[in-house]
Design a protein around this motif. Structure first.
Motif, PDB file in Angstrom:
ATOM      1  N   LYS A 147     -52.802 -36.360  63.468  1.00 40.12           N
ATOM      2  CA  LYS A 147     -54.111 -35.621  62.662  1.00 40.12           C
ATOM      3  C   LYS A 147     -54.460 -36.405  61.498  1.00 40.12           C
ATOM      4  O   LYS A 147     -53.789 -37.105  60.857  1.00 40.12           O
ATOM      5  N   PRO A 148     -55.786 -36.301  61.213  1.00 43.22           N
ATOM      6  CA  PRO A 148     -56.508 -36.964  60.113  1.00 43.22           C
ATOM      7  C   PRO A 148     -55.890 -36.560  58.698  1.00 43.22           C
ATOM      8  O   PRO A 148     -56.304 -37.352  57.810  1.00 43.22           O
ATOM      9  N   ILE A 149     -55.559 -35.288  58.564  1.00 40.17           N
ATOM     10  CA  ILE A 149     -55.144 -34.814  57.133  1.00 40.17           C
ATOM     11  C   ILE A 149     -53.668 -34.574  57.248  1.00 40.17           C
ATOM     12  O   ILE A 149     -53.032 -33.899  58.159  1.00 40.17           O
ATOM     13  N   TRP A 150     -53.014 -35.107  56.281  1.00 42.61           N
ATOM     14  CA  TRP A 150     -51.542 -34.871  56.122  1.00 42.61           C
ATOM     15  C   TRP A 150     -51.210 -34.101  54.811  1.00 42.61           C
ATOM     16  O   TRP A 150     -52.129 -34.604  53.722  1.00 42.61           O
ATOM     17  N   LEU A 151     -50.637 -33.115  54.641  1.00 41.67           N
ATOM     18  CA  LEU A 151     -50.483 -32.059  53.806  1.00 41.67           C
ATOM     19  C   LEU A 151     -48.982 -32.183  53.643  1.00 41.67           C
ATOM     20  O   LEU A 151     -48.309 -31.855  54.142  1.00 41.67           O
ATOM     21  N   LEU A 152     -48.828 -32.572  52.327  1.00 44.32           N
ATOM     22  CA  LEU A 152     -47.244 -32.627  51.886  1.00 44.32           C
ATOM     23  C   LEU A 152     -46.930 -31.880  50.654  1.00 44.32           C
ATOM     24  O   LEU A 152     -47.467 -32.125  49.679  1.00 44.32           O
ATOM     25  N   ASP A 153     -46.025 -30.822  50.731  1.00 42.42           N
ATOM     26  CA  ASP A 153     -45.692 -30.082  49.795  1.00 42.42           C
ATOM     27  C   ASP A 153     -44.373 -30.249  48.941  1.00 42.42           C
ATOM     28  O   ASP A 153     -43.419 -29.794  49.613  1.00 42.42           O
ATOM     29  N   GLU A 154     -44.284 -31.005  48.225  1.00 38.36           N
ATOM     30  CA  GLU A 154     -43.007 -31.495  47.468  1.00 38.36           C
ATOM     31  C   GLU A 154     -41.844 -32.017  48.442  1.00 38.36           C
ATOM     32  O   GLU A 154     -40.985 -31.324  48.331  1.00 38.36           O
ATOM     33  N   PRO A 155     -42.061 -32.606  49.696  1.00 39.13           N
ATOM     34  CA  PRO A 155     -41.373 -32.559  50.542  1.00 39.13           C
ATOM     35  C   PRO A 155     -39.882 -33.534  50.252  1.00 39.13           C
ATOM     36  O   PRO A 155     -38.805 -33.433  50.830  1.00 39.13           O
ATOM     37  N   PHE A 156     -39.826 -34.238  48.950  1.00 38.91           N
ATOM     38  CA  PHE A 156     -38.820 -35.160  48.759  1.00 38.91           C
ATOM     39  C   PHE A 156     -38.294 -34.579  47.189  1.00 38.91           C
ATOM     40  O   PHE A 156     -37.520 -35.514  46.590  1.00 38.91           O
ATOM     41  N   LEU A 163     -34.251 -42.734  46.230  1.00 41.01           N
ATOM     42  CA  LEU A 163     -34.557 -42.390  47.840  1.00 41.01           C
ATOM     43  C   LEU A 163     -36.045 -41.723  47.751  1.00 41.01           C
ATOM     44  O   LEU A 163     -36.722 -41.994  48.664  1.00 41.01           O
ATOM     45  N   ARG A 164     -36.366 -40.933  46.707  1.00 43.83           N
ATOM     46  CA  ARG A 164     -37.512 -40.510  46.773  1.00 43.83           C
ATOM     47  C   ARG A 164     -38.653 -41.390  46.804  1.00 43.83           C
ATOM     48  O   ARG A 164     -39.684 -41.426  47.468  1.00 43.83           O
ATOM     49  N   LEU A 165     -38.535 -42.462  45.897  1.00 46.62           N
ATOM     50  CA  LEU A 165     -39.558 -43.520  45.882  1.00 46.62           C
ATOM     51  C   LEU A 165     -39.747 -44.364  47.310  1.00 46.62           C
ATOM     52  O   LEU A 165     -40.573 -44.733  47.813  1.00 46.62           O
ATOM     53  N   GLU A 166     -38.482 -44.430  47.832  1.00 41.60           N
ATOM     54  CA  GLU A 166     -38.282 -44.984  49.018  1.00 41.60           C
ATOM     55  C   GLU A 166     -39.403 -44.451  50.267  1.00 41.60           C
ATOM     56  O   GLU A 166     -40.049 -44.951  51.084  1.00 41.60           O
ATOM     57  N   MET A 167     -39.102 -42.986  50.253  1.00 45.51           N
ATOM     58  CA  MET A 167     -39.794 -42.110  51.167  1.00 45.51           C
ATOM     59  C   MET A 167     -41.161 -42.182  50.961  1.00 45.51           C
ATOM     60  O   MET A 167     -41.844 -42.124  51.924  1.00 45.51           O
ATOM     61  N   LEU A 168     -41.536 -42.184  49.518  1.00 44.53           N
ATOM     62  CA  LEU A 168     -43.004 -42.160  49.101  1.00 44.53           C
ATOM     63  C   LEU A 168     -43.515 -43.626  50.010  1.00 44.53           C
ATOM     64  O   LEU A 168     -44.943 -43.454  50.338  1.00 44.53           O
ATOM     65  N   GLU A 169     -42.948 -44.696  49.541  1.00 43.12           N
ATOM     66  CA  GLU A 169     -43.374 -45.784  50.157  1.00 43.12           C
ATOM     67  C   GLU A 169     -43.585 -45.681  52.033  1.00 43.12           C
ATOM     68  O   GLU A 169     -44.728 -46.208  52.276  1.00 43.12           O
TER      69      GLU A 169
END
Lengths: 230, 519
Positions: A147-156, A163-169
């Motif tokens: 899908k062209p739009i990704w919505l991420l609601d504080e998933p990490f 780990l959070r930075l790794e996931m964001l990358e």
């Protein structure tokens, strides 16, 4: 381009207003204090709350479009996986919602799992995975849904800082591969600095138009200074 | 967050409305038939003793059950002891126990030649006589003391443990603790417990049939039974059924007014940490627990002991009666399952869900006898109601199980929608795929539990079948009752054991099937 045209959401005494354009093929962070309306903004795009005004994607109005028909993949903070389905079944839902998968579909699922670093974990049940691994499964599914739009609601938000930075990358790499438009809700300025090109500041029921990330933090507004505590 | 509820499937609404229509017809058609048939101009004088006895026994049963449940629930709430889990399971047993079987067990302990009478004879007293009001009350307390205890226990367990820690730190006196904890808990839980038990006892037919007797101890339902079976007086039966309906509705209205209705099942957690180390209350709680355990367990053990002996004297009709009972139970369970699932989905997705649920729960207020009498009157001009005994029994048992299943399934569906509704909607999971991949695996434990309850209750029911069954049609409970009526107690005890094993076995199989795939 994702356009918010005079959006207003009213829920009891809470209201949220937004009128802005979000640039395509980049990450926009949605930042602000809790209770300000960040998540509500995403749920409006996803089609889970009633609102006045209109939301358009590439000129097409999303009014009356069912959540599954929208050009959207959404990741929540939790409950992204069905606990009674295996990892590959959860990812397979991104290919076919009734899980009637052909061998080619199954190969796609396996490839997506490899992409997020979970090769060979397909048969595992979600409860056997760590919190970070579970969100990787959800990312693999989003990858397949294309899908062209990704919505991420504080998933990490529940993960440790490293780990959070790794996931964001990982998310940013995957987003770039698909040239997707990503809206990331977060209350952590460092998350925004990590991957976002622009920032939408949501405070007291008002979403402010996107600003370049550097300008946003270099010349902080009054409300931002209050939020950052500086 | 006020999320809009996504319609689960295009079929949700039509299926739900179809189920709603079935339910409406099932309740309203019999009531309409009764209204047409019942004679106007007040209740005949002969009915008053039955009304008086019905209200008297139901009120006393409710008061005694709840009064005895207070010390028992309190003891269970504040004592951790070996076998506490077993004791709470034991308290669930009477709910599933076929009432005619319970009567047999109670007679073995409390009857003229039962264990207690034998002991009393040693000191030159007795024997006890439990036919009449005493026996009806005894049986009703046996059934409902556990129910009341579980309802009150939930009240005590809802008190936050911090409050008890605070009370311990402040060293509050018993009187202060009573005012702070017990009074609010009782005010919350006791009225609904009283009303639910009152309602159950108003329409408890089998107990009164077996232990009542004579004009002094006859309920409205027993009078309906006599009017239909022995006098074939449809007009009086209709009149009596209307009276029963009015009292049932009044009690139901009060029960809804006082909030939460009965909680059937559900887990009960650990006891709260008890900091009170005094000896006196501890001994008292111990005595209460032992007496309660004996009260519930002894009749069960008597059923087992007598039943094992009776297995040698099993009557020839046993196998046929088992097949009939099993068939009726399966048919009514399937029907109740379909109706309750369709209705629960409709309630979950409709804007008027609350009103629909209330309406469906009204079925609880229209006793099976009211529906049965109405159906009898409707069918009579066209066909012999006696020829349709089994389908009608299955239908009414389904109506009886429906509210219970609804109360178990609806919160489960709510939880699925709450936790996974958006995810499923976002992925385009709908219709059959949604049920197969999401709803069914998620609500499987509740589904198994509810189905097991419905099957067990139908298997052991001795109610409307007595209105309709011709002499050559027999279910297990009916066979047992007929054996008891002809004083073949040994054979009856054998059948009782088979019946209990079938009821509990069905419940166990469904419940276990539900838990098979742990979520």
């Amino acid at each position: 381009m994702l356009v918010f045209e005079n959006i207003e959401v009213v829920q009891g005494s809470f209201r949220l207003a937004a009128d802005m354009h979000i640039k395509p093929d980049q990450t926009t962070a949605i930042l602000g204090p809790s209770g300000g309306g960040k998540s509500t903004l995403l749920t409006a795009v996803a089609g889970f709350v009633e609102h006045s005004g209109d939301i358009r994607w590439d000129g097409q109005s999303l009014k009356g479009v069912a959540p599954a028909e929208r050009p959207i993949s959404m990741l929540f903070q939790e409950h992204n996986l069905f606990p009674h389905l295996s990892v590959s079944q959860n990812v397979g839902l991104g290919v076919r919602a009734d899980l009637k998968l052909s061998p080619a579909d199954k190969a796609k699922v396996e490839a997506a799992l490899s992409r997020v670093g979970l090769a060979g974990k397909g048969a595992a049940m979600p409860r056997a995975l760590s919190g970070g691994q579970r969100q990787r499964v959800a990312l693999a599914r989003a990858l397949l849904r294309q899908k062209p739009i990704w919505l991420l609601d504080e998933p990490f938000a529940a993960l440790g800082p490293g780990l959070r930075l790794e996931m964001l990358e990982l998310v940013e790499d995957m987003r770039a591969e698909q040239a997707a438009t990503l809206l990331l809700v977060t209350h952590a300025p460092e998350d925004a600095k990590q991957i976002a090109a622009e920032v939408v500041f949501v405070v007291a029921g008002q979403a402010h138009a996107p600003e370049q990330i550097a300008a946003f933090f270099d010349q902080p507004s009054e409300a931002l200074r209050a939020y950052l505590g500086k | 967050m006020g999320a809009r509820v996504e319609p689960v499937s295009r079929l949700t609404k039509p299926l739900g409305i179809a189920a709603l229509i079935v339910v409406a017809v099932l309740v309203l058609a019999p009531v309409g038939a009764l209204l047409l048939r019942a004679e106007a101009g007040g209740v005949s004088a002969a009915v008053w003793p039955a009304i008086r006895f019905t209200l008297l026994q139901a009120s006393l049963s409710a008061l005694i059950s709840v009064a005895l449940a207070v010390p028992l629930a309190k003891a269970l709430a504040r004592r951790a002891f070996f076998g506490r889990g077993l004791m709470i399971s034991l308290l669930g047993a009477p709910f599933l126990l076929p009432s005619i079987v319970a009567v047999l067990g109670l007679l073995a302990i409390w009857g003229r030649s039962g264990g207690v009478s034998d002991i009393l004879a040693l000191v030159g007293l007795g024997p006890l006589d439990i036919y009449g009001l005493n026996g009806v009350l005894l049986a009703h307390v046996f059934f409902n003391l556990p129910l009341a205890t579980r309802m009150l226990l939930q009240g005590w367990q809802a008190v936050p443990s911090e409050h008890f820690r605070l009370a311990a730190q402040l060293d509050l006196a018993p009187r202060a603790r009573f005012a702070l904890f017990d009074i609010p808990v009782l005010r919350g839980a006791a009225p609904s417990a009283l009303l639910v038990i009152f309602m159950l006892c108003m329409s408890s037919f089998a107990v009164v049939l077996a232990l009542g007797g004579g004009p002094k101890a006859s309920t409205i339902e027993l009078a309906i039974y006599q009017a239909l079976r022995f006098e074939f007086d449809l007009a009086s039966a209709a009149q009596l059924a209307m009276v029963q309906l009015v009292f049932g509705l009044a009690a139901a209205a009060l029960a809804f007014h006082f909030g939460k209705a009965a909680q059937f099942g559900g887990g009960l957690g650990a006891p709260f940490q008890n900091w009170d180390k005094r000896k006196g209350p501890k001994l008292l709680d111990g005595a209460v627990l032992v007496l309660a355990a004996l009260f519930v367990a002894l009749p069960l053990l008597a059923i087992l002991a007598k039943g094992l002996v009776g297995l040698a004297a099993l009557p020839s009709g046993l196998w046929g009666a088992f097949v009939v009972s099993f068939g009726v139970a399966m048919a009514s369970t399937l029907l109740a399952l379909g109706l309750s699932l369709a209705l629960a989905q409709l309630i979950e997705t409709s804007k008027r869900g609350g009103a629909i649920e209330l309406f469906a729960l009204l079925l609880l207020a229209t006793s099976p006898f009211v529906i049965g009498t109405g159906l009898f009157i409707i069918i009579n001009p066209f066909a012999s109601p006696f020829a349709l005994a089994l389908p009608i029994t299955a239908l009414i048992n389904a109506a009886l199980a429906l509210p219970i299943m609804l109360r178990i399934l609806r919160p489960a569906l709510s939880r699925v929608q709450q936790d996974y509704g958006r995810l499923a909607a976002g992925l385009g999971l709908s219709g059959w795929a949604r049920f197969r991949l999401l709803t069914f695996p998620q609500i499987r434990p509740e589904l198994g539990f509810a189905t097991g309850l419905a099957a067990a209750l139908s298997m052991g029911d001795l109610g409307v079948i007595t209105l309709f069954a011709p002499p050559d049609v027999e279910t297990l409970p009916l066979l047992m009752y007929r054996l008891m009526g002809s004083y073949q107690m040994e054979a009856a005890a054998g059948v009782a054991l088979v019946l209990v094993a079938s009821s509990f076995g069905l419940f166990y199989l469904f419940d276990k099937g539900g838990r098979g795939a742990g979520v």
